[in-house]
Write an enzyme that holds these catalytic residues in place. Structure first.
Site, PDB file in Angstrom:
ATOM      1  N   THR A   1       0.866  -1.185   0.000  1.00 21.51           N
ATOM      2  CA  THR A   1       0.000   0.000   0.000  1.00 21.51           C
ATOM      3  C   THR A   1       0.904   1.237   0.000  1.00 21.51           C
ATOM      4  O   THR A   1       1.334   1.685  -1.049  1.00 21.51           O
ATOM      5  CB  THR A   1      -0.961  -0.011   1.201  1.00 21.51           C
TER       6      THR A   1
ATOM      7  N   LYS B   1       3.910  -6.977   3.955  1.00 23.31           N
ATOM      8  CA  LYS B   1       3.692  -5.569   3.691  1.00 23.31           C
ATOM      9  C   LYS B   1       3.432  -4.881   5.027  1.00 23.31           C
ATOM     10  O   LYS B   1       2.943  -5.483   5.984  1.00 23.31           O
ATOM     11  CB  LYS B   1       2.512  -5.345   2.733  1.00 23.31           C
TER      12      LYS B   1
ATOM     13  N   THR C   1      -0.389  -2.868  11.203  1.00 24.12           N
ATOM     14  CA  THR C   1      -1.057  -2.954   9.896  1.00 24.12           C
ATOM     15  C   THR C   1      -0.103  -3.654   8.980  1.00 24.12           C
ATOM     16  O   THR C   1       0.647  -3.020   8.273  1.00 24.12           O
ATOM     17  CB  THR C   1      -1.368  -1.598   9.303  1.00 24.12           C
TER      18      THR C   1
ATOM     19  N   GLU D   1       6.010   4.832   7.494  1.00 20.99           N
ATOM     20  CA  GLU D   1       5.573   5.945   6.650  1.00 20.99           C
ATOM     21  C   GLU D   1       6.330   7.227   6.989  1.00 20.99           C
ATOM     22  O   GLU D   1       6.297   7.712   8.124  1.00 20.99           O
ATOM     23  CB  GLU D   1       4.064   6.150   6.807  1.00 20.99           C
TER      24      GLU D   1
ATOM     25  N   ASN E   1      -0.689  10.513   5.787  1.00 19.39           N
ATOM     26  CA  ASN E   1      -1.939  10.087   6.408  1.00 19.39           C
ATOM     27  C   ASN E   1      -3.014  11.155   6.421  1.00 19.39           C
ATOM     28  O   ASN E   1      -4.181  10.872   6.682  1.00 19.39           O
ATOM     29  CB  ASN E   1      -1.670   9.590   7.830  1.00 19.39           C
TER      30      ASN E   1
ATOM     31  N   THR F   1      -7.252   9.806  -0.590  1.00 21.44           N
ATOM     32  CA  THR F   1      -7.251  10.453  -1.907  1.00 21.44           C
ATOM     33  C   THR F   1      -5.907  10.322  -2.601  1.00 21.44           C
ATOM     34  O   THR F   1      -5.782  10.701  -3.741  1.00 21.44           O
ATOM     35  CB  THR F   1      -7.605  11.948  -1.762  1.00 21.44           C
TER      36      THR F   1
END
Length: 405
Positions: free
Chosen positions: A151, A177, A188, A274, A400, A405
């Site tokens: 992702t 992942k 996650t 991230e 985040n 979008t």
């Protein structure tokens, strides 16, 4: 002796894999549907998120694995199918479509999804793509499968190893992942493991549960635990070793090898947090128990203030001691030493719970490296635990802030 090899989930005997774009993700250049398929019936095991809100695919997989057997793993990215309309129905439909294309029973499929929560899974895309997905299966398909479950990941995460058990070559391969919403239990993250080890389903489950506790449950990127987290393993039992049905020497050799695989992937997930610029490890030594060491280390690894200090290469050791203090376990803060370490050296900044005079420029040099360890020494016992995290950067908020979008 463990040897790292190529091949990922297709390295062990009896496995093929594939990854294609089916249309769940808008970007046609990004694969979004993965399949791992076994040529034979496999022993199977899985560990799941402890979040009370669990995605539909996890609910389906739990039912499918009640007998400890499976033949395939299918997973999509771009949509989590969690808290979504028709969640269970769509997960079941996806399993049926893949099972028909594979020629196996739908109950022999492990299924999962990853992506945005709360949106209806466009399951027809999976149904329509199932024949092409099966046609793409290959003994060199691990790369494609690893890419299809990504992702916000910036790197593929896969590995494979080989070792000798009972004079037979045994292999373990894995893909994973995970980049954001990473925190026990489990994070996650998705991790899919294959092996040709001949081992019973109950012992495979025990090994996976123990290894997960010491690897994937010791990483934290941002303190959030997701709805879809899963680690699953298929064992084709084709290696030729004597079947492992008790906790004998072969079992513990396998468990250690599985630990090596999952430990590597856990570090890769933390490194790829991230927006992260560096891997931040916390090692607690001299603890009275493993639980005490793990709880203290995870508290430091999870602290937003510690993470922010690591981003700024600021040797603000007070935040480390503070995070230990609210961890919820007893320890004597007046005996704690704190040292920052990296590939260029180390510097002790706190001794017996009190600050030391130290070279700030030297500390910054140490903390600007790509991997940093915060070492917290207690004097209460011999237990030692290392946890993995990353720094907290501006880019984490950017990623985040507009994730959907």
């Amino acid at each position: 002796m463990i040897e790292y090899i190529v091949g990922g989930v297709t390295a062990p005997k009896g496995f093929r894999a594939a990854g294609i774009h089916c249309g769940i993700r808008k970007n046609k250049d990004k694969k979004d549907l993965a399949l791992i398929f076994a040529d034979v019936d496999c022993a199977a095991a899985a560990v799941y998120t402890t979040n009370r809100v669990q995605a539909a695919p996890i609910q389906v997989t739990k039912r499918h694995l009640e007998n400890g057997r499976a033949r395939a793993i299918v997973a999509n990215s771009g949509n989590a199918n969690a808290c979504a309309p028709l969640g269970l129905e769509n997960a079941i439909s996806a399993c049926k479509a893949v099972s028909l294309a594979c020629g196996i029973d739908a109950s022999d499929i492990i299924i999962n999804s990853t992506g945005v929560i709360g949106q209806t899974l466009p399951v027809q895309a999976i149904v329509d793509a199932a024949p092409a997905l099966v046609a793409a299966l290959s003994v060199t398909g691990s790369d494609d499968a690893a890419g299809a479950i990504m992702t916000t990941d910036t790197i593929q995460k896969q590995t494979a190893i080989s070792l000798m058990i009972d004079n037979q070559l045994v292999k373990i391969g894995a893909i994973a992942k995970g980049s954001g919403m990473i925190h026990p239990n489990m994070a996650t993250m998705l991790c899919f493991i294959t092996t040709d080890m001949n081992i019973s389903s109950p012992l495979l489950q025990e090994a996976l549960s123990e290894v997960t506790r010491k690897t994937f449950n010791r990483i934290s990127v941002d303190g959030d635990t997701s709805t879809n987290d899963m680690t699953a393993v298929l064992a084709s039992c084709l290696a030729g070793n004597t079947a492992v049905v008790t906790k004998n020497d072969a079992y513990y050799i396998f468990e250690n090898a599985l630990f090596q695989v999952c430990s590597l992937l856990a570090k890769l997930i933390a490194t790829d947090g991230e927006g992260a610029t560096r891997l931040v490890c916390c090692t607690v030594t001299g603890a009275a128990s493993e639980n005490q060491a793990e709880t203290l280390a995870m508290s430091v690894t999870s602290s937003s203030l510690v993470k922010a200090a690591m981003f700024g290469a600021d040797a603000n050791w007070g935040r480390v001691l503070c995070a230990m203090g609210y961890a919820g376990v007893d320890f004597d803060p007046t005996t704690v030493n704190v040292t920052f370490q990296s590939c260029v050296g180390d510097i002790t900044v706190c001794e017996n719970g009190r600050g030391l005079a130290f070279d700030e420029a030297r500390a910054k040099q140490i903390l600007t490296q790509s991997e940093v360890t915060i070492r917290c020494e207690l004097s209460e016992g011999s237990a030692e635990v290392t946890t993995y995290g990353c720094d907290l950067t501006y880019d984490y908020v950017k990623i985040n802030g507009d994730y959907r979008t």
